[in-house]
Design an enzyme around this catalytic site. Structure first.
Site, PDB file in Angstrom:
ATOM      1  N   GLU B  54       0.812  -1.222   0.000  1.00  0.00           N
ATOM      2  CA  GLU B  54       0.000   0.000   0.000  1.00  0.00           C
ATOM      3  C   GLU B  54       0.846   1.274   0.000  1.00  0.00           C
ATOM      4  O   GLU B  54       0.410   2.322  -0.476  1.00  0.00           O
ATOM      5  CB  GLU B  54      -0.969   0.011   1.179  1.00  0.00           C
ATOM      6  CG  GLU B  54      -2.098  -1.018   1.072  1.00  0.00           C
ATOM      7  CD  GLU B  54      -1.738  -2.378   1.628  1.00  0.00           C
ATOM      8  OE1 GLU B  54      -0.536  -2.620   1.917  1.00  0.00           O
ATOM      9  OE2 GLU B  54      -2.642  -3.216   1.778  1.00  0.00           O
ATOM     10  N   PHE B 116     -11.520  -6.669  14.490  1.00  0.00           N
ATOM     11  CA  PHE B 116     -10.472  -7.209  13.630  1.00  0.00           C
ATOM     12  C   PHE B 116     -10.141  -6.196  12.529  1.00  0.00           C
ATOM     13  O   PHE B 116     -11.016  -5.690  11.848  1.00  0.00           O
ATOM     14  CB  PHE B 116     -10.932  -8.534  13.012  1.00  0.00           C
ATOM     15  CG  PHE B 116      -9.920  -9.105  12.049  1.00  0.00           C
ATOM     16  CD1 PHE B 116      -8.665  -9.507  12.488  1.00  0.00           C
ATOM     17  CD2 PHE B 116     -10.228  -9.220  10.696  1.00  0.00           C
ATOM     18  CE1 PHE B 116      -7.730 -10.010  11.600  1.00  0.00           C
ATOM     19  CE2 PHE B 116      -9.290  -9.725   9.803  1.00  0.00           C
ATOM     20  CZ  PHE B 116      -8.044 -10.121  10.256  1.00  0.00           C
ATOM     21  N   GLN B 117      -8.879  -5.902  12.383  1.00  0.00           N
ATOM     22  CA  GLN B 117      -8.378  -4.942  11.383  1.00  0.00           C
ATOM     23  C   GLN B 117      -8.998  -3.550  11.535  1.00  0.00           C
ATOM     24  O   GLN B 117      -9.240  -2.858  10.554  1.00  0.00           O
ATOM     25  CB  GLN B 117      -8.550  -5.482   9.963  1.00  0.00           C
ATOM     26  CG  GLN B 117      -7.672  -6.699   9.733  1.00  0.00           C
ATOM     27  CD  GLN B 117      -7.519  -7.097   8.290  1.00  0.00           C
ATOM     28  OE1 GLN B 117      -8.415  -6.889   7.491  1.00  0.00           O
ATOM     29  NE2 GLN B 117      -6.380  -7.685   7.968  1.00  0.00           N
ATOM     30  N   LYS B 166     -17.414  -0.381   6.297  1.00  0.00           N
ATOM     31  CA  LYS B 166     -17.935  -1.387   5.375  1.00  0.00           C
ATOM     32  C   LYS B 166     -19.445  -1.255   5.171  1.00  0.00           C
ATOM     33  O   LYS B 166     -19.945  -1.376   4.058  1.00  0.00           O
ATOM     34  CB  LYS B 166     -17.587  -2.779   5.906  1.00  0.00           C
ATOM     35  CG  LYS B 166     -17.930  -3.893   4.935  1.00  0.00           C
ATOM     36  CD  LYS B 166     -17.363  -5.223   5.393  1.00  0.00           C
ATOM     37  CE  LYS B 166     -18.011  -6.368   4.629  1.00  0.00           C
ATOM     38  NZ  LYS B 166     -17.102  -6.982   3.660  1.00  0.00           N
ATOM     39  N   MET B 480      24.597   8.248   1.478  1.00  0.00           N
ATOM     40  CA  MET B 480      24.499   9.590   2.039  1.00  0.00           C
ATOM     41  C   MET B 480      24.819   9.581   3.532  1.00  0.00           C
ATOM     42  O   MET B 480      25.469  10.502   4.042  1.00  0.00           O
ATOM     43  CB  MET B 480      23.101  10.168   1.793  1.00  0.00           C
ATOM     44  CG  MET B 480      22.967  11.607   2.229  1.00  0.00           C
ATOM     45  SD  MET B 480      24.193  12.677   1.436  1.00  0.00           S
ATOM     46  CE  MET B 480      23.291  13.220  -0.007  1.00  0.00           C
TER      47      MET B 480
HETATM   48  C1  LIG Z   1      12.707   5.274   4.798  1.00  0.00           C
HETATM   49  C2  LIG Z   1      14.005   5.927   5.099  1.00  0.00           C
HETATM   50  N1  LIG Z   1      14.835   5.390   6.044  1.00  0.00           N
HETATM   51  C3  LIG Z   1      16.011   5.972   6.310  1.00  0.00           C
HETATM   52  C4  LIG Z   1      16.405   7.110   5.670  1.00  0.00           C
HETATM   53  C5  LIG Z   1      17.749   7.768   6.014  1.00  0.00           C
HETATM   54  N2  LIG Z   1      18.615   7.774   4.822  1.00  0.00           N
HETATM   55  C6  LIG Z   1      18.761   8.860   4.041  1.00  0.00           C
HETATM   56  S1  LIG Z   1      19.745   8.613   2.737  1.00  0.00           S
HETATM   57  C7  LIG Z   1      20.071   7.026   3.203  1.00  0.00           C
HETATM   58  C8  LIG Z   1      20.979   6.152   2.398  1.00  0.00           C
HETATM   59  C9  LIG Z   1      20.338   5.674   1.159  1.00  0.00           C
HETATM   60  O1  LIG Z   1      21.146   4.690   0.586  1.00  0.00           O
HETATM   61  P1  LIG Z   1      21.061   4.355  -0.940  1.00  0.00           P
HETATM   62  O2  LIG Z   1      19.657   4.159  -1.344  1.00  0.00           O
HETATM   63  O3  LIG Z   1      22.002   3.271  -1.258  1.00  0.00           O
HETATM   64  O4  LIG Z   1      21.478   5.724  -1.615  1.00  0.00           O
HETATM   65  P2  LIG Z   1      22.929   6.396  -1.752  1.00  0.00           P
HETATM   66  O5  LIG Z   1      22.969   7.502  -0.756  1.00  0.00           O
HETATM   67  O6  LIG Z   1      23.963   5.350  -1.506  1.00  0.00           O
HETATM   68  O7  LIG Z   1      22.926   6.915  -3.142  1.00  0.00           O
HETATM   69  C10 LIG Z   1      19.399   6.726   4.385  1.00  0.00           C
HETATM   70  C11 LIG Z   1      19.488   5.456   5.103  1.00  0.00           C
HETATM   71  C12 LIG Z   1      15.507   7.637   4.725  1.00  0.00           C
HETATM   72  N3  LIG Z   1      15.763   8.770   4.069  1.00  0.00           N
HETATM   73  N4  LIG Z   1      14.339   7.021   4.447  1.00  0.00           N
END
Ligand SMILES: Cc1ncc(C[n+]2csc(CCOP(=O)(O)OP(=O)(O)O)c2C)c(N)n1
Ligand SMILES: [Mg+2]
Lengths: 162, 566
Positions: B54, B116-117, B166, B480
């Site tokens: 979803e 439920f749900q 529902k 990042m």
């Molecule tokens: C749902 C979610 N969890 C954690 C983060 C924190 N976060 C920001 S950038 C990142 C790294 C993303 O890694 P990747 O997709 O490999 O991208 P890269 O930076 O290596 O290009 C994280 C963990 C986020 N933005 N979103």
């Protein structure tokens, strides 16, 4: 910038969940609520919420704008003391041993409030007034002994043109 | 009682309103509480895209809304179906994207019983929707649905959730088509104040170093053409926020590129030096401003936005202007016609010259050595697609490189989770965009970490023959976060190593998509060409330099002009 107390009133749709939206907004954005008062207006579809908050001018501006942005909020006003009547009601249960009964009644008289319940060792006093009056009577009753207190929070209305 | 001709079930009313609102596509996932709605949906010409989670439904509706300019719609069941939408809703809310989310709910007599749900999804999503409703009486359903669409698309757009029990979907009531919505407590201001407009013109006349800062509001109000006109006529350089990419042509000589933490050197330097900043449809996110008290410190700031709460929230402004961005810009353009600015070329000469020097000193260079540079992949993608593709992104370095190295000449071509920054956004958003624009090339620029967060939507792409392309900038890191650890945590790479990952080529093939890989620079172009020209959905896995960082970078909380450059 200095924080000041503000009485904010708003007209809102009288529907479930509307109060939660208002309170949730304050909680979620870190605004504070010192008191809160909600009741229907003469139009059963509309309620009036009055709340007291402490904020600096910029935060107050955000509070007002954020409230106006809520879909169920119809009108928002900052009830500046110079333009509005502000009142609060309190029920105060004071200890009233025989040696204090006369003094309590004298205070009741001076502040023009009412005794609404009495027993061997207590009075319940109903007092209405602005902030200063409530603070003053509470101050005088404290040494005698306040057992319980219930306050409504401030309500306010703009004065009509004379 | 015999079912009367005019008596419709709640589900039928929903279908009627959806079609009145021009909805032809829904992203959703069924369940017990919405089974009646699904039963009715199957009888309509509305296309249903069955997602695999979803969250994907909401991101897809988000991508669909941005690529089509229409309201995106999702339909999910109660309880877990509803809670799974929350991240998607929060992202759409932060980015002001018009989406209507229909959730099923347990029957009214069970509400509050921990049935439920059952989940209080209206309570859960109150702070991350523009508005939401629990429909308690079938008589209110039609009106509420109409309001939901009206609220979602008008003013500052946003997601609106409608929770339908529902029994409300099942029961019948008389339905009369609803009049156009009018709400006494909701009336967005579209028309800007005339006097304020004239003050803007006066400020432009006084200014020696003016610039424009444009954001998502320009795109949402479809005001890009007006902005372009405005900037060119007044010869003001334009920087954009991440959400504003494409609001002004990225290849125009007046374009400064993106502002902020990973903005261009010239955009951030210009912001520090300008004496007038005309901000349009932005909200001064902290990723944009850096230290707010030093932001555009020499400038008078004009702030144009349809949402009064955006104004003076983060940054003090000299001149606020509440109104629709497009309308305000066209009013300004009309006023400009009547003004003699004198010799603009001469007036702007020094300022534009200075900006050009910044462009030379802070050029976005990188050395393409023996390992693939992620920037090179994006640049090659830009070249091959001639800047015509719709680009979605995941979150992290991949997102920033996409914004820096793909130059957006058109609005609605850069679809990214700007405000919430949610990993897992790009693939479902690409699916939504592809549904909206079947003829367009749609590419998700992804990270190896993010792509795993909603990879299940590859099955959706395959099922509906949607040829979305995923370009993974695979650094085998949560890059990042690793970059922050490298720069500010003494290279302690706590829990950011993603060495363990699936083989993305095999994974693509397992889904029935094309899988390709490049491990050397000389393979980049051919992999891209092959992947993009295939009629299939494709995953292209680029093994890039593991420890490449995104530059320029303004450390969190620093002044914009204090950039780390390498
Ligand atoms: C749902 C979610 N969890 C954690 C983060 C924190 N976060 C920001 S950038 C990142 C790294 C993303 O890694 P990747 O997709 O490999 O991208 P890269 O930076 O290596 O290009 C994280 C963990 C986020 N933005 N979103
Ligand atoms: Mg990565």
């Amino acid at each position: 910038m200095t924080e000041e107390k503000h009485v904010v009133t708003m007209l809102v749709d009288n529907q479930p969940g509307v109060l939660a939206r208002v309170v949730g907004l304050f909680g979620g954005r870190g605004f504070n609520i010192e008191s809160l008062c909600v009741a229907e207006t003469t139009d059963p579809e509309i309620s009036r919420i009055t709340l007291v908050t402490r904020a600096d001018p910029l935060v107050l501006e955000q509070i007002m704008k954020q409230l106006r942005k809520l879909i169920n909020v119809i009108k928002v006003r900052d009830m500046d003391k110079s333009k509005a009547v502000q009142r609060e009601m309190a029920l105060i249960c004071v200890k009233a041993k025989p040696e204090h009964r006369a003094e309590v009644l004298r205070i009741v008289d001076i502040f023009r409030c009412k005794v609404v319940d009495t027993g061997i060792e207590h009075y319940i006093i109903e007092v209405t007034g602005d902030e200063g009056k409530l603070a003053a009577i509470i101050n005088l009753l404290k040494p005698i002994g306040i057992k319980k207190i219930a306050r409504t929070g401030i309500v306010a209305l703009f004065r009509e043109p004379k | 009682m015999k079912p009367n001709e005019n008596m419709l079930t709640g589900a039928q009313i929903l279908m009627t309103v959806l079609q009145e609102e021009g909805v032809d596509t829904i992203f959703g996932f069924p369940g017990g509480a919405v089974i009646d709605i699904y039963d009715e949906l199957a009888k309509t010409p509305i296309r249903h895209i069955l997602v695999r989670h979803e969250q994907g439904a909401v991101h897809a509706a988000d991508g669909y809304a941005r690529a089509s300019g229409k309201v995106g719609v999702c339909l999910v069941t109660s309880g877990p179906g509803a809670t799974n939408t929350v991240t998607g809703i929060a992202s759409a809310y932060m980015d002001s994207i018009p989406v209507v989310i229909i959730t099923g709910q347990v029957p009214t007599h069970l509400i509050g019983n921990d049935a439920f749900q059952e989940v209080d999804i209206v309570g859960i999503t109150r702070p991350c929707t523009k508005h939401n409703y629990l429909v308690k009486r079938i008589e209110d359903l039609g009106k509420i649905l109409k309001e939901a669409f009206y609220i979602a698309r008008s003013g500052r757009p946003g997601p609106v959730l409608v929770d339908i029990p529902k029994d409300v979907a099942k029961n019948r009531t008389a339905y009369t088509p609803i009049e156009p919505v009018r709400m006494k407590s909701y009336n967005p201001t579209y028309q800007p104040n005339k006097w304020q407009l004239e003050k803007v013109i006066a400020l432009i006349q006084e200014s020696r170093r003016p610039m424009i800062f444009a954001g998502g509001g320009v795109i949402l109000s479809k005001g890009s053409a007006e902005l372009t006109d405005f900037a060119r006529k007044t010869m003001m350089p334009v920087t954009t926020s991440l959400m504003g990419m494409g609001a002004f042509p990225g290849t125009d000589p007046l374009c400064l590129g993106m502002i902020g933490m990973h903005g261009t050197y010239r955009a951030n330097m210009a912001t520090g030096a300008c004496d007038l900043l005309i901000a349009i449809g932005v909200r001064f996110d902290d990723r944009v401003t850096g230290r707010t008290d030093a932001f555009a410190a020499q400038a008078k700031i004009v702030h144009i936005d349809i949402d009064p709460t955006s104004i003076r929230k983060n940054v003090l402004v000299s001149l606020p202007l509440v109104g629709d961005c497009r309308i305000t810009l066209s009013e300004l353009n009309r006023l400009i016609e009547t003004i003699d600015f004198g010799d603009l070329k001469k007036q702007r000469h020094d300022w534009l010259d200075q900006i050009d020097q910044w462009k030379q000193t802070g050029a976005m260079n990188y050395d393409q050595t023996t390992v693939i540079k992620p920037q090179y992949v994006v640049e090659t993608l830009y070249r091959i697609t001639q800047g015509q593709a719709i680009i979605t992104t995941e979150v992290g370095q991949n997102q920033m490189w996409a914004a820096q190295y793909y130059h957006f000449d058109f609005p609605d071509h850069f679809i990214t989770s700007g405000g919430l920054g949610v990993m897992g956004f790009g693939l479902p958003a690409a699916i939504g965009a592809q549904v909206a624009q079947p003829k367009k090339l749609v590419v998700d620029i992804a990270g190896d970490g993010s792509i795993q967060m909603n990879i299940q939507e590859m099955a959706t792409a395959i099922q509906y023959g949607l040829p979305v392309k995923v370009v993974i900038l695979n650094n085998r890191y949560l890059g990042m976060v690793r970059q922050w650890q490298e720069l500010f945590y003494n290279k302690r790479y706590a829990c950011t190593d993603m060495e363990y990952a699936p083989d993305f080529v095999k994974l693509a093939e397992a889904y029935g998509a094309l899988g390709l890989r490049a491990t050397r620079p000389d393979q980049v172009e051919s992999v891209l060409t092959q992947g993009l020209s295939s009629p299939q959905a494709a995953i292209m896995d680029f093994w890039v330099d593991r420890e490449e960082c995104v530059y320029p970078m303004v450390p969190a909380g620093a002044t914009l002009t204090e950039m780390l450059l390498v």
